[in-house]
Design an enzyme around this catalytic site. Structure first.
Site, short mmCIF file in Angstrom:
data_model
loop_
_atom_site.label_atom_id
_atom_site.label_comp_id
_atom_site.label_asym_id
_atom_site.label_seq_id
_atom_site.Cartn_x
_atom_site.Cartn_y
_atom_site.Cartn_z
N GLY A 197 37.29 29.32 -75.08
CA GLY A 197 35.94 28.83 -75.30
C GLY A 197 34.99 29.18 -74.18
O GLY A 197 35.36 29.77 -73.18
N CYS A 198 33.74 28.80 -74.34
CA CYS A 198 32.61 29.06 -73.45
C CYS A 198 31.98 30.42 -73.75
O CYS A 198 32.66 31.37 -74.13
CB CYS A 198 32.97 28.99 -71.98
SG CYS A 198 33.49 27.37 -71.41
N ALA A 199 30.68 30.48 -73.57
CA ALA A 199 29.91 31.70 -73.76
C ALA A 199 29.01 31.91 -72.57
O ALA A 199 28.46 30.94 -72.02
CB ALA A 199 29.07 31.61 -75.04
#
Length: 367
Positions: free
Chosen positions: A13-15
């Site tokens: 996850g995370c961008a």
């Protein structure tokens, strides 16, 4: 300010996203919001944020200190500290608007200030070190207060929510910057709360980060030897301080700092040419405790541009593109093409390979 933990742990996850205009031309925050919003599914609404450089030209010689306060008592205590240690030109609420998906924000304030000359003389410190120590003092010792950012002509805007909603909350379409970075958070080890959202900062350094650093304990202990106070219990804070240590205090080049945090394996060093081998060995020996272990991709923003980097094994994605004036970097190519449909060049850097985007004329500073 604190919220609840994510129910699931999704390691990928995370961008992250960043846009630099290499000519220094400023543009609004709308494009960076569009870029990070395209990667909506990579975060879960427990953190979003933006760093913007060049947004305060009328106060460009002042430190812009952005603050979160839990309550008015915390605000009063910190303002007493600031007024004793700084000359404050402006103190004001950071403009926001009501957004349905953003709830329970802290008190959000900013100060344009310079260190008190008498205090500087008393402590024998340069401006930047004085500000850095003040930031860590507030974060460690003032309950209910958090320094969001503290650089010149830049600021960080973050909170609990999806990044596109955070951008709307802070009215980022009304700001213009030559460098924007953004983060959509999927917290895995720490709660989603306003201060824990990315970017993390010190002075004009800002870090957005996708990943999980297993070397946090060693990195933290190493930083504490040099007077840093890691109060957030998060690896992103440690990464920010490591770059501050190496680049500001130790005056390393960007490429040398990269060789410390994403060091080549000893087996690779053995195969290098003699001169390169000598340098790599020295860096690996001296800065062994600055090595980042685990999967990561980061964007380090600063007043002259950015450094983008992923781990040596490339366990986190990173894509780069360029056109005539801009350099783009993001977790996904689609997030770049959303705002630049036909870039002149698109590439995926190798693991541990730095991507350095600088304002024109600033190359020699970081050589």
């Amino acid at each position: 300010m604190k919220g609840s933990r994510a129910e699931e742990k999704i390691m990928s996850g995370c961008a992250i996203s960043g846009i630099l205009n290499r000519k220094g031309n400023r543009f609004s925050g709308e494009e960076i919001i569009d870029s990070i919003a395209l990667m909506h599914e990579r975060s879960n609404g427990l953190g979003g944020g933006f760093a913007a450089y060049g947004i305060y030209p009328e106060f460009k010689e002042q430190y812009a200190i952005h603050m979160f306060y839990d309550d008015l008592d915390a605000k009063e205590e910190v303002e007493y500290f600031l007024n004793r240690h700084f000359n404050i030109a402006v103190a004001e609420k950071i403009p926001t608007r009501e957004v349905d998906k953003i709830s329970n924000p802290p008190i959000i304030w900013r100060y344009f200030a310079m260190p008190n000359e008498q205090k500087l003389s008393e402590f024998g410190l340069a401006d930047d070190e004085y500000v850095a120590q003040s930031v860590m003092n507030i974060n460690a010792n003032y309950r209910g207060a958090f320094v969001v950012s503290s650089g010149k002509n830049m600021g960080v805007f973050k909170g609990v929510g999806y990044p596109e909603d955070i951008g709307d909350f802070y009215k980022l379409e009304e700001y213009e910057a030559y460098l924007w970075t953004a983060h959509g958070r999927f917290p895995t080890n720490t709660p989603g709360w306003w201060g824990g959202a990315h970017p993390f900062t010190l002075l004009d350094w800002s870090i957005v980060h996708n990943g999980e650093i297993s070397s946090y304990g060693a990195n933290k202990r190493y930083l504490e030897m040099f007077g840093y106070k890691c109060t957030m219990q998060t690896d992103t804070e440690a990464i920010t301080y490591l770059f501050d240590l190496m680049l500001r205090k130790h005056k390393l080049s960007l490429e040398s700092a990269v060789k410390a945090v994403a060091a080549p394996l000893w087996s690779e060093i053995e195969r290098m040419e003699p001169k390169e081998k000598k340098i790599a060995t020295a860096i690996r020996t001296i800065y062994g405790n600055a090595l980042l272990n685990g999967p990561f991709s980061i964007i380090l923003g600063h007043k002259d541009g950015f450094l983008a980097l992923n781990d040596r094994i490339k366990l986190r994605p990173l894509v780069v593109a360029e056109d005539e004036e801009r350099t783009y970097v993001a977790s996904e190519e689609s997030a770049i093409r959303e705002i630049c449909s036909e870039p002149e060049k698109v590439w995926t850097p190798r693991g541990g390979e730095p991507v350095i985007g600088l304002l024109e004329g600033r190359e020699e500073v970081w050589a």
